[in-house]
Design a protein around this motif. Sequence first.
Motif, PDB file in Angstrom:
ATOM      1  N   VAL A  76       0.844  -1.202   0.000  1.00 19.39           N
ATOM      2  CA  VAL A  76       0.000   0.000   0.000  1.00 19.39           C
ATOM      3  C   VAL A  76       0.879   1.253   0.000  1.00 19.39           C
ATOM      4  O   VAL A  76       0.629   2.205  -0.752  1.00 19.39           O
ATOM      5  N   ALA A  77       1.894   1.260   0.841  1.00 16.72           N
ATOM      6  CA  ALA A  77       2.762   2.429   0.960  1.00 16.72           C
ATOM      7  C   ALA A  77       3.480   2.742  -0.352  1.00 16.72           C
ATOM      8  O   ALA A  77       3.799   3.898  -0.623  1.00 16.72           O
ATOM      9  N   ARG A  78       3.707   1.722  -1.159  1.00 16.12           N
ATOM     10  CA  ARG A  78       4.430   1.915  -2.421  1.00 16.12           C
ATOM     11  C   ARG A  78       3.507   2.050  -3.627  1.00 16.12           C
ATOM     12  O   ARG A  78       3.957   2.444  -4.706  1.00 16.12           O
ATOM     13  N   SER A  79       2.238   1.703  -3.450  1.00 11.58           N
ATOM     14  CA  SER A  79       1.325   1.657  -4.590  1.00 11.58           C
ATOM     15  C   SER A  79       0.986   3.058  -5.108  1.00 11.58           C
ATOM     16  O   SER A  79       0.839   4.008  -4.337  1.00 11.58           O
ATOM     17  N   ARG A  80       0.820   3.152  -6.412  1.00 10.70           N
ATOM     18  CA  ARG A  80       0.387   4.407  -7.034  1.00 10.70           C
ATOM     19  C   ARG A  80      -1.090   4.370  -7.417  1.00 10.70           C
ATOM     20  O   ARG A  80      -1.635   5.378  -7.868  1.00 10.70           O
ATOM     21  N   HIS A  81      -1.730   3.209  -7.237  1.00 13.80           N
ATOM     22  CA  HIS A  81      -3.116   3.042  -7.683  1.00 13.80           C
ATOM     23  C   HIS A  81      -3.955   2.435  -6.564  1.00 13.80           C
ATOM     24  O   HIS A  81      -3.679   1.322  -6.110  1.00 13.80           O
ATOM     25  N   TRP A  82      -4.980   3.156  -6.144  1.00 18.61           N
ATOM     26  CA  TRP A  82      -5.824   2.725  -5.038  1.00 18.61           C
ATOM     27  C   TRP A  82      -6.544   1.417  -5.334  1.00 18.61           C
ATOM     28  O   TRP A  82      -6.687   0.564  -4.451  1.00 18.61           O
ATOM     29  N   HIS A  83      -7.001   1.227  -6.564  1.00 20.47           N
ATOM     30  CA  HIS A  83      -7.794   0.037  -6.857  1.00 20.47           C
ATOM     31  C   HIS A  83      -6.996  -1.248  -6.657  1.00 20.47           C
ATOM     32  O   HIS A  83      -7.575  -2.325  -6.474  1.00 20.47           O
ATOM     33  N   GLU A  84      -5.670  -1.159  -6.641  1.00 14.86           N
ATOM     34  CA  GLU A  84      -4.838  -2.344  -6.454  1.00 14.86           C
ATOM     35  C   GLU A  84      -4.902  -2.882  -5.027  1.00 14.86           C
ATOM     36  O   GLU A  84      -4.622  -4.051  -4.786  1.00 14.86           O
ATOM     37  N   VAL A  85      -5.268  -2.049  -4.072  1.00 13.27           N
ATOM     38  CA  VAL A  85      -5.192  -2.438  -2.659  1.00 13.27           C
ATOM     39  C   VAL A  85      -6.476  -2.166  -1.879  1.00 13.27           C
ATOM     40  O   VAL A  85      -6.593  -2.568  -0.723  1.00 13.27           O
ATOM     41  N   GLY A  86      -7.431  -1.481  -2.486  1.00 17.28           N
ATOM     42  CA  GLY A  86      -8.604  -1.015  -1.748  1.00 17.28           C
ATOM     43  C   GLY A  86      -9.400  -2.111  -1.072  1.00 17.28           C
ATOM     44  O   GLY A  86      -9.846  -1.960   0.076  1.00 17.28           O
ATOM     45  N   THR A  87      -9.595  -3.259  -1.752  1.00 15.26           N
ATOM     46  CA  THR A  87     -10.400  -4.331  -1.174  1.00 15.26           C
ATOM     47  C   THR A  87      -9.793  -4.851   0.118  1.00 15.26           C
ATOM     48  O   THR A  87     -10.504  -5.232   1.053  1.00 15.26           O
ATOM     49  N   GLY A  88      -8.474  -4.859   0.190  1.00 12.23           N
ATOM     50  CA  GLY A  88      -7.809  -5.365   1.377  1.00 12.23           C
ATOM     51  C   GLY A  88      -8.145  -4.580   2.629  1.00 12.23           C
ATOM     52  O   GLY A  88      -8.140  -5.141   3.750  1.00 12.23           O
ATOM     53  N   PHE A  89      -8.471  -3.295   2.483  1.00 13.97           N
ATOM     54  CA  PHE A  89      -8.776  -2.473   3.654  1.00 13.97           C
ATOM     55  C   PHE A  89     -10.069  -2.923   4.331  1.00 13.97           C
ATOM     56  O   PHE A  89     -10.182  -2.862   5.561  1.00 13.97           O
ATOM     57  N   LEU A  90     -11.028  -3.387   3.555  1.00 13.35           N
ATOM     58  CA  LEU A  90     -12.271  -3.886   4.154  1.00 13.35           C
ATOM     59  C   LEU A  90     -12.011  -5.173   4.929  1.00 13.35           C
ATOM     60  O   LEU A  90     -12.556  -5.373   6.025  1.00 13.35           O
ATOM     61  N   ALA A  91     -11.182  -6.052   4.371  1.00 16.13           N
ATOM     62  CA  ALA A  91     -10.862  -7.301   5.054  1.00 16.13           C
ATOM     63  C   ALA A  91     -10.102  -7.032   6.355  1.00 16.13           C
ATOM     64  O   ALA A  91     -10.364  -7.651   7.387  1.00 16.13           O
ATOM     65  N   VAL A  92      -9.156  -6.093   6.312  1.00 15.14           N
ATOM     66  CA  VAL A  92      -8.392  -5.750   7.514  1.00 15.14           C
ATOM     67  C   VAL A  92      -9.303  -5.129   8.567  1.00 15.14           C
ATOM     68  O   VAL A  92      -9.158  -5.396   9.769  1.00 15.14           O
ATOM     69  N   THR A  93     -10.250  -4.306   8.144  1.00 19.68           N
ATOM     70  CA  THR A  93     -11.197  -3.710   9.090  1.00 19.68           C
ATOM     71  C   THR A  93     -12.002  -4.779   9.807  1.00 19.68           C
ATOM     72  O   THR A  93     -12.200  -4.728  11.030  1.00 19.68           O
ATOM     73  N   ALA A  94     -12.471  -5.779   9.048  1.00 23.84           N
ATOM     74  CA  ALA A  94     -13.229  -6.875   9.665  1.00 23.84           C
ATOM     75  C   ALA A  94     -12.360  -7.647  10.652  1.00 23.84           C
ATOM     76  O   ALA A  94     -12.789  -7.952  11.779  1.00 23.84           O
ATOM     77  N   PHE A  95     -11.125  -7.953  10.259  1.00 22.62           N
ATOM     78  CA  PHE A  95     -10.192  -8.684  11.111  1.00 22.62           C
ATOM     79  C   PHE A  95      -9.933  -7.930  12.414  1.00 22.62           C
ATOM     80  O   PHE A  95     -10.061  -8.485  13.513  1.00 22.62           O
ATOM     81  N   ALA A  96      -9.582  -6.662  12.303  1.00 20.88           N
ATOM     82  CA  ALA A  96      -9.260  -5.867  13.488  1.00 20.88           C
ATOM     83  C   ALA A  96     -10.482  -5.671  14.377  1.00 20.88           C
ATOM     84  O   ALA A  96     -10.382  -5.698  15.611  1.00 20.88           O
TER      85      ALA A  96
END
Length: 295
Positions: A76-96
């Motif tokens: 995420v920190a290195r990515s230039r495109h949000w769509h490449e990582v956006g779905t992962g944020f929902l999964a991490v939110t559920a986990f946390a």
Amino acid sequence: MDAVDEQPDGQRDDRVLAYTRGLSLFIVPFLLVAFVILYLFPDHTARLWSWHIAVSMTSMVLASAYLGGAYFFLRVARSRHWHEVGTGFLAVTAFASLLGVATLLHWDLFLHDHLAFWLWAGLYFTAPFLVIGAWLANRRYGAPAAAGDVLLRPLERWVVAVVGLLALGTGVVLFLAPGAMNDLWPWPLTPLTGRVIGATFCLGGAGVGVWFDPRWTSVRVMLQVESVMLVLMLIAAVRARDELIGSHALAWPLLLGTLLVLAGSAYLWLTYEHHPRPAPGPRGLDELGRRGRAV
């Protein structure tokens, strides 16, 4: 009106916000330290961790999720495109979120005099809000599919989404009824460790996102994270083989399922990373764009 639609199309440049990058870099060290403790020293949790985990397989499964998470947030920190990582944020939110709830439900089992516990509690009582905040802020800039994007075939899209649903469903059942799963699970569970393993399985729900955005570039990072986690879990199973109960109903299905998911991931990687397919025509792209804006 959806928040994504409120953003002018000209500003939907798929950027990753500075806040999102900063949050990701902030989280990574905690995940790496947790991985080292739980994966390399699974028998020393009474001294080093937030609570005593009696079964080392549980420690190493959670550690696998932490290293996968560290890899994800570095991407995420290195990515230039949000769509490449956006779905992962929902999964991490559920986990946390689930781990925060589990902490409250089993408060008396934690080692309150350990620094590790207060770091754990601080992380899981705040991370769900910080991570979902990053997702809400960044999704306004997410760009829909465009001409030239490589999309998964319908069957592949369907299979990945179903696997994600199965992982999510397994996680939810483990979290809600850990006692009922104890006689089925391949290694011993307590109510707390069952809920922790359930939260870990819910990370697999990220696969459902491919149904809404089947771009290969939206899938590839999640595929890498999943592979890191599953390979580490297989190694953990070898290390903790004396703890595994082969006669339990889910022992062999879980092993077979893990191997099949890894094989499918390898197939997708070889197919799309090195031999990309052209995207469908403009009509298909317009429909995908509308779905992306509705999510």
